[in-house]
Structures are given as structure tokens and as C-alpha cells.
Design an enzyme around this catalytic site. Structure first.
Site, mmCIF file in Angstrom:
data_model
loop_
_atom_site.group_PDB
_atom_site.id
_atom_site.type_symbol
_atom_site.label_atom_id
_atom_site.label_comp_id
_atom_site.label_asym_id
_atom_site.label_seq_id
_atom_site.Cartn_x
_atom_site.Cartn_y
_atom_site.Cartn_z
ATOM 1 N N THR A 44 21.710 16.976 44.592
ATOM 2 C CA THR A 44 21.492 18.048 43.619
ATOM 3 C C THR A 44 20.030 18.416 43.490
ATOM 4 O O THR A 44 19.691 19.577 43.251
ATOM 5 C CB THR A 44 22.049 17.633 42.243
ATOM 6 N N TYR A 58 27.252 24.478 41.709
ATOM 7 C CA TYR A 58 26.168 24.815 42.623
ATOM 8 C C TYR A 58 26.419 24.187 43.997
ATOM 9 O O TYR A 58 27.376 23.422 44.185
ATOM 10 C CB TYR A 58 24.831 24.328 42.060
ATOM 11 N N THR A 124 22.994 12.166 42.897
ATOM 12 C CA THR A 124 23.194 11.166 41.845
ATOM 13 C C THR A 124 24.525 10.431 41.934
ATOM 14 O O THR A 124 24.665 9.337 41.377
ATOM 15 C CB THR A 124 23.082 11.815 40.449
ATOM 16 N N ASP A 125 25.511 10.998 42.624
ATOM 17 C CA ASP A 125 26.846 10.387 42.614
ATOM 18 C C ASP A 125 26.854 8.977 43.176
ATOM 19 O O ASP A 125 27.623 8.121 42.709
ATOM 20 C CB ASP A 125 27.837 11.259 43.388
ATOM 21 N N LYS A 197 25.756 5.314 36.994
ATOM 22 C CA LYS A 197 25.897 6.662 36.467
ATOM 23 C C LYS A 197 26.979 6.635 35.398
ATOM 24 O O LYS A 197 28.128 6.288 35.660
ATOM 25 C CB LYS A 197 26.252 7.645 37.577
ATOM 26 N N GLU A 318 41.151 -15.175 34.548
ATOM 27 C CA GLU A 318 42.441 -14.488 34.609
ATOM 28 C C GLU A 318 43.221 -14.820 35.880
ATOM 29 O O GLU A 318 44.322 -14.310 36.080
ATOM 30 C CB GLU A 318 42.225 -12.975 34.515
#
Length: 361
Positions: A44, A58, A124-125, A197, A318
Site C-alpha cells: 500500500t 486502491y 501491511t497484510d 496487524k 488441552e
């Protein structure tokens, strides 16, 4: 003896300070700027929108590295900056092959005496994943800073320029030396291991939710307040210099009514490691436990993680991990557990040794 005589040493020191202060200031002003190389990968921060108010919808990875640098002329005041276009992709398309190429280039550059630090522009992903991968395989104490933006370069409120400016300052800062790979956005400095993120679109999306950020950017300086205690960079055992590919490892996400289909598909496709992103404390649903057990018997290394995103996955909590011969992810989220498992499998398939790696890195 006159009491005035006792004042002579103090007066002498004060006069000496006044005489030397201009010299020290001149030396500081003349100090050479750090040499920072910017490696661009797209994202981005290099994106463009249809209008100045376009902040969603975008197109990522359109602007080249030279244009990114030219858009922030203030960079010349804080570093000698040079750029290199390594990839031009949106970060959701980042692959293992991209990581290996990037890591080898970073290590080659950091070995050069004329490179003081590196900035990587990135979508950023998957910033957190690339950052953690590099945190484990970079072989230098020099700063490596990953930066991106939440808004494209054409937006009237674009955050890319200030983020890039701050990232270059951190990459050239002596205070950042030895702190591992760093993620810098929104005036905050986060460590690669803990950052994630946390929001789809806001500028403050990057958080280290449990352990906290490492520092802030303010007044054109990096201010650090803590360090990670986990080993990284030069302290790791991982070396990718001769690797052409990484082991096949995937993440299986748990949910209500989960089935064994995903596990079986990955095993049949040839995975040698699986990260199970379980609910809660990495709980194993009754319908997938047999599939994971069978996969382990076939030699697939199983790591129990959690989709929760915070907290320690307790060994033998667990599930009876000792009996099942499983590994737990400690506090790593599933996507980062996958990275460590891939690198661990380049060294060993011994689950006890791999478990120790999860407690070390």
C-alpha cells in the site's frame, strides 16, 4: 585561606566547558550521516487510488522505489539513502521464495561496511510474517526496519511518507543496533516477534497486544523503552544462505463443526509440518484429533497453536502433548508458528528439539 580559592576549580571547569561546547557542537554537526538502503517490495505504501480521497479499493504496488524516496526530500537530512526495487507485489502474495530472496539480499547488504541499516517497504497484510522470518535469519546486529502504510500514496492523508521518514531514522540509529528486526508505523516501534496487524483499516493497526511496543518516534528520534528477551538475528541457529526452498508447512484453522478434511488434504499434498490453530488454549476437537494423530504417525510434525491471538499455549494443557508427540507454540500466533516450524524443519524433525526452539525464539 580565602574561601574564594575553593571556587577556582569550579570556575575553571565552567570556563573549560564554555570553551569546548562550540567545538563539540561543531563535531556533532559534522558527524557523517548513516548510510541506509531502502529495499522496496510493493504494498500500500506504493499504492495509488482513483482519487485523493480513495483509501479503500486502491491498487497496491504501483509506485517505484525512486519515486517513494523522491516524495520525502527530508530523508536527505537524516541519512544517505539509496533504493532498490526487490519486488513489486501486494503483500498477500508474498511467498516463501520471496522471503528467501529478500533474506539473502538483506544479509549481503548488511555485510557491506558502507551499509549501516536497511529499510524494507512492504504491504501491511503480511508485514508481521516477513518481519519475524527475517528476525530469525538475518545475520547482523545492524538495524533492519520494515515499514508500510495503511493508506495509498495518492491519499490526502497518506501515512506512507512520515512512516518512511521515521523508518529511515530508526535504521540509521545506533540505539536500534542489536534489537532485532523492527516494524515502524504510526510513530511506534514494534518488535518482529510480538507485533501483529490488529485492525483492517485504521492507522494504529499494528500492536504488540500482550507484551507491548518497544518504543516511540518523537522529535526525529527513536526512543526505546524495552527489548525482547527472545533470541534473534545473530543469536539464532538458522541459516538460509544455501536454501533454495523451505519445508512445506501449512496452518489448519479450527472452528465449531470443524472437520478433518483440511488436515488430510495438507498431509496428502506432502506437508511435513502442520500448525493447528485451535480454539481457546489450542484445544483439539474430537473429530480432528484422530487426523492429527495419524499425521504425526506418518512423520508430520504437529504444532498446537491458538486462534485467540494472545496467551501461552500450555504444553499438556488441552492435550497430552507428551503422549501425542506434539509441539506447542508458546505465545506465537499461528502464522508465526508456521514460520518457526519451517525453519526448525531445516535443522531437525526431533519434536523435543523443535519444542525447545519455540521456547527460545
Amino acid at each position: 585561606m580565602s574561601p574564594h580559592l575553593y571556587r577556582l576549580p569550579a570556575l575553571f571547569l565552567y570556563a573549560l566547558f564554555l570553551a569546548l561546547a562550540p567545538l563539540a557542537a561543531a563535531q556533532q554537526a559534522a558527524a557523517p550521516l548513516p548510510n541506509v538502503r531502502i529495499l522496496a517490495t510493493g504494498g500500500t505504501i506504493a499504492g495509488t487510488g482513483a482519487s485523493s480521497t480513495t483509501t479503500i479499493g486502491y491498487t497496491a504496488a504501483k509506485v517505484g522505489v525512486e519515486a517513494l524516496i523522491a516524495a520525502v526530500p527530508e530523508l536527505k537530512k537524516v541519512a544517505n539513502v539509496s533504493g532498490e526495487q526487490v519486488f513489486q507485489i501486494a503483500s498477500e502474495s508474498m511467498t516463501n521464495a520471496h522471503w528467501l530472496t529478500l533474506a539473502k539480499r538483506v544479509n549481503a547488504l548488511l555485510a557491506q561496511p558502507d551499509v549501516d541499516g536497511i529499510v524494507i517497504t512492504h504491504g501491511t497484510d503480511t508485514i508481521e510474517e516477513t518481519a519475524y522470518f527475517l528476525n530469525l535469519v538475518v545475520k547482523s546486529r545492524k538495524p533492519v526496519v520494515i515499514v508500510g502504510s495503511m493508506r495509498p500514496s495518492t491519499a490526502i492523508s497518506a501515512d506512507g511518507p512520515i512512516n518512511l521518514y521515521n523508518a529511515v531514522i530508526v535504521a540509521g540509529s545506533k540505539d536500534a543496533v542489536g534489537k532485532g528486526v523492527l516494524v515502524v508505523l504510526n510513530d511506534q516501534i514494534n518488535g518482529a516477534r510480538d507485533v501483529t496487524k490488529a485492525n483492517t483499516s485504521t492507522l494504529d493497526t499494528f500492536r504488540s497486544p500482550e507484551l507491548g511496543l518497544l518504543g516511540y518516534m518523537q522529535d526525529n528520534r527513536a526512543h526505546f523503552y524495552r527489548m525482547s528477551t527472545r533470541r534473534h538475528t545473530l543469536e539464532t541457529e538458522f541459516d538460509v544462505s544455501a536454501l533454495e526452498q523451505l519445508p512445506a508447512v501449512d496452518v489448519v484453522y479450527s472452528h465449531a463443526n470443524v472437520s478433518r478434511v483440511g488436515i488430510d488434504a495438507f498431509v496428502n499434498a506432502g506437508d511435513i509440518g502442520l500448525v493447528y490453530a485451535g480454539v481457546g488454549d489450542g484445544s483439539l476437537a474430537a473429530q480432528v484429533r484422530p487426523a492429527l494423530t495419524e499425521a504425526r504417525r506418518k512423520g508430520v510434525v504437529i504444532v498446537r497453536s491458538s486462534r485467540v491471538g494472545q496467551g501461552i499455549v500450555a504444553r499438556n494443557g488441552e492435550a497430552n502433548d507428551d503422549e501425542l508427540d506434539f509441539v506447542v507454540s508458546d505465545t506465537l500466533n499461528p502464522q508465526k508458528a508456521r514460520i518457526l516450524l519451517m525453519l526448525a524443519l531445516t535443522k531437525t524433525r526431533d519434536t523435543r528439539a523443535i519444542q525447545q526452539m519455540f521456547y527460545t525464539y
